[in-house]
Design an enzyme around this catalytic site. Structure first.
Site, PDB file in Angstrom:
ATOM      1  N   THR A 112      -5.194   2.745  -7.602  1.00 49.87           N
ATOM      2  CA  THR A 112      -6.561   2.690  -7.084  1.00 49.87           C
ATOM      3  C   THR A 112      -7.371   3.810  -7.729  1.00 49.87           C
ATOM      4  OG1 THR A 112      -5.916   1.691  -4.986  1.00 49.87           O
ATOM      5  CG2 THR A 112      -7.990   2.899  -5.025  1.00 49.87           C
ATOM      6  N   HIS A 147     -12.066  -6.299  -4.272  1.00 49.33           N
ATOM      7  CA  HIS A 147     -10.801  -6.948  -3.925  1.00 49.33           C
ATOM      8  C   HIS A 147     -10.861  -8.473  -3.933  1.00 49.33           C
ATOM      9  CE1 HIS A 147     -10.053  -2.876  -2.775  1.00 49.33           C
ATOM     10  NE2 HIS A 147     -10.823  -2.959  -1.718  1.00 49.33           N
ATOM     11  N   TYR A 184      -1.847   5.687  -4.850  1.00 44.90           N
ATOM     12  CA  TYR A 184      -2.866   6.726  -4.888  1.00 44.90           C
ATOM     13  C   TYR A 184      -2.234   7.941  -5.565  1.00 44.90           C
ATOM     14  CZ  TYR A 184      -5.649   4.259  -1.318  1.00 44.90           C
ATOM     15  OH  TYR A 184      -6.404   3.340  -0.618  1.00 44.90           O
ATOM     16  N   LYS A 233      -7.139  -0.631 -10.215  1.00 44.96           N
ATOM     17  CA  LYS A 233      -7.850  -1.305  -9.126  1.00 44.96           C
ATOM     18  C   LYS A 233      -9.122  -0.521  -8.814  1.00 44.96           C
ATOM     19  CE  LYS A 233      -7.195  -2.445  -4.217  1.00 44.96           C
ATOM     20  NZ  LYS A 233      -8.039  -1.381  -3.618  1.00 44.96           N
ATOM     21  N   SER A 262       0.814  -1.205   0.000  1.00 40.80           N
ATOM     22  CA  SER A 262       0.000   0.000   0.000  1.00 40.80           C
ATOM     23  C   SER A 262       0.854   1.263   0.000  1.00 40.80           C
ATOM     24  CB  SER A 262      -0.904   0.013   1.243  1.00 40.80           C
ATOM     25  OG  SER A 262      -1.559   1.260   1.385  1.00 40.80           O
TER      26      SER A 262
END
Length: 275
Positions: A171, A269, A145, A245, A117
Site C-alpha cells: 500500500t 480499490h 504496510y 496499491k 491485510s
C-alpha cells in the site's frame, strides 16, 4: 475461533450485495459498522466511487456466437477462474470470531483470490494453511504496510514467503491514517482480543521532539512514509512479485513500470491493472 468455520444458512431474501450490506448492518454494532463502512473525513471519495461505478455503461452486442465462453484470465503466472480478488480488510474479527479465516474459506470455495491485510486479526500462517490445499482456490497475496523498522518488515515478508503467499501488495497511498469522522463519532476502539496479530512485537519508534513552527505531520509522521527507494529495497529482499496499491497518477504508473512493479491497484480499490 473454530478451526473450520461453521456454515450458516443465508436468511431468505438476501440476493444482492446490497441485501447483504443491509443485513450486515443489523448484525454489527455501531463501533464495527463505523470501521467497515466509513470513509475519510466527509466521505466525498467514498460516495464518488459508488457513483462512478453506477455510471459505467454496458453496451451489449447481440447475435454473437458465445458458446464456449469463459471468465478465465491469466494473472502473475496463474489462470484465474474469474478476475475477482477480495481486497485487504483489517480486523475482520470485529464482524465475527472466525474473522479472516472464514473469509478465506469462503473465497476459496468460490475460486476468488484473497489479499490478506497486514492488520488482519488472524495470523497470516493460519489463513495460508486453511486455503492453500484447496485446488480450486484463487491467488493468495499479502498486503504490506512498510514499517519504520526495516528488520521487522523483512521478517514479516519472510513469514509471508514461508507460509506460501504468492505476491506482495504494498500500500503506497496511506503514509498515515486519514481522519475518519464516522469512527470518531462512534468512539471507535478495538475490543479485547481483536488486534493486528501479525504485527505482534513491533516497537513504534518515538517521534522526535518538534521545534517551534514544525508540523507533527510533515516533520514527524511523514518521515516514515515510503518512497521509491523503499520499493527497490523491498524488491531486493523478496522473491515474490510486488504490486503497488494506491497508484492514480499516470506518471506514477509509468514510474512503477520502470522500477519493475508486477502490477498496480488503484487506491479506490475498484480494479486491478496487471502490467
Amino acid at each position: 475461533m473454530t478451526q473450520f468455520p461453521a456454515r450458516h444458512t443465508i436468511p431468505p431474501g438476501l440476493v444482492t450485495l446490497a441485501d447483504h450490506e443491509q443485513h450486515a448492518r443489523t448484525q454489527l454494532d455501531d463501533n464495527a459498522w463505523a470501521y467497515f463502512s466509513g470513509g475519510a473525513a466527509d466521505e466525498i471519495s467514498l460516495h464518488a466511487n459508488r457513483s462512478a461505478w453506477d455510471a459505467l455503461p454496458l453496451w451489449p452486442r447481440v447475435l454473437r456466437p458465445l458458446a464456449g465462453g469463459h471468465t478465465r484470465v491469466p494473472l502473475l503466472g496463474r489462470t484465474l477462474a474469474h478476475p475477482i480478488l477480495l481486497a485487504p480488510v483489517a480486523f475482520q474479527r470485529l464482524a465475527h470470531p472466525d474473522g479472516e479465516l472464514a473469509m478465506a474459506y469462503a473465497a476459496a470455495a468460490l475460486g476468488a483470490g484473497v489479499v490478506l491485510s497486514t492488520q488482519a486479526s488472524v495470523s497470516l500462517e493460519s489463513v495460508a494453511q486453511a486455503v492453500l490445499p484447496d485446488p480450486g482456490r484463487g491467488p493468495l497475496w499479502f498486503q504490506l504496510y512498510l514499517q519504520p523498522d526495516r528488520g521487522f518488515t523483512q521478517a514479516l515478508v519472510q513469514r509471508a514467503e514461508a507460509a506460501g503467499y504468492e505476491a506482495l501488495v504494498l500500500t503506497v497511498d496511506a503514509p498515515t491514517s486519514g481522519v475518519r469522522d464516522r469512527e470518531r463519532r462512534a468512539g471507535f476502539r478495538l475490543p479485547s482480543g481483536v488486534g493486528p496479530v501479525n504485527l505482534a512485537g513491533l516497537q513504534t519508534p518515538a517521534s522526535p521532539p518538534l521545534s517551534p513552527g514544525q508540523s507533527a505531520l510533515f516533520d514527524g509522521l511523514l518521515h516514515h512514509a515510503p518512497t521509491w527507494d523503499d520499493i527497490a529495497w523491498l524488491q531486493s529482499i523478496t522473491r515474490l512479485p510486488v504490486l503497488l496499491k494506491g497508484v492514480l497518477h499516470p506518471a506514477d504508473a509509468r514510474q512503477a513500470v520502470s522500477v519493475g512493479a508486477a502490477g498496480l491497484i488503484v487506491s479506490n480499490h475498484l480494479s486491478l491493472i496487471h502490467i
